[in-house]
Design a protein around this motif. Sequence first.
Motif: not given
Length: 347
Positions: A100-108, A156-162
């Motif tokens: 999941l490293s490519a996801a960075q901080a994006e939960v989606d 922008i939330t901590s869940a990565g949603t925008v």
Amino acid sequence: MANTAPIELTDRQRALLRAVVEECIATGQPVGSRTLLERTRLDVSSSTVRAELAELESLGLLTHPHTSAGRVPTEAGYRYYADGLLEQLEPNPIPFPLDLSAAQAEVDSALQATTEMLSEVTRLLALVSAPPLESATIRHVEVLLLQPQVVMFVVITSAGTVTKRVYAFAEPVDRGLVSWAGQYLNDALTGLQPGTHQLRQRLEDPGLSGREATFLAILRPTFTELVAEGQSLYVGGTAGLLESARGDELDAYQRLLEVLEKRAALLGVVSQALDPRKPFVRVGVELDHPDLQRLSLVGTAYGLANRTLGAVSLLGPVRMDYEKALRSVRGAASELSRFVEEIYEEN
């Protein structure tokens, strides 16, 4: 949900039931006594095996097609087998090939990658529920003046949603007010959950001027809408599931595809089955939705040490490989939990 009065089997009966289930999973065909003797290496005669199979059938764990002398498991047989797997789980999940490293901080992105890898490894339908937005916190906001009378508000939330909303005003908006709003909202709301009383208090601070309060009141519905959006469900592997389907499973999959068009219903099924303390298996009629009662669901929770955020699950035929499915969801959930622990703040 297992039977309230557990069926007691001898060691030999358990070995035979396990062999029938695993052979059916592998081949999809009824299993005869000769195959079972070869598979189990039991030091007994074929007649003894047939007698034991008849006993397992009388207990409702096996049945046999009228055209075949071989046996196949019933839903109760698969349930008994799955319960045995759940009782013998290793304390720690086996590593799962999920990077999941490519996801960075994006939960989606992390959730989508999880469904894709799960479905690829298992050839089953992968279902991963996103963290509910009300459990996330505000990470950052932007208030941008797109045109003299048009403002874009970004949360922008901590869940990565925008979440983006555009507001049009009757009169040109003061640039200084827009700049102040961005700074104030970041200072006042960062770390707060969208639907909390504390957040509403900050938006209605009596120390604000009339002009400031009016401007924030216009932006405020964005937070209400953010909570109302609820929880999302990520799905992967539909094509692979259909490719591996047998003829007698196509009708069940057709019903599944219809349910997939109603994500909320499927999310409800996953949520009802979820046990935050341990992995779960639901077989056939144990799935409340009438269109899913010829399938099975295997899953487990993921999240923080003190809070469940969602579920990682697999949906497939009742004859699915339960051992592989349990191993896969546990490994994927462990990787996903490690990912969210790095970006969520403990509340």
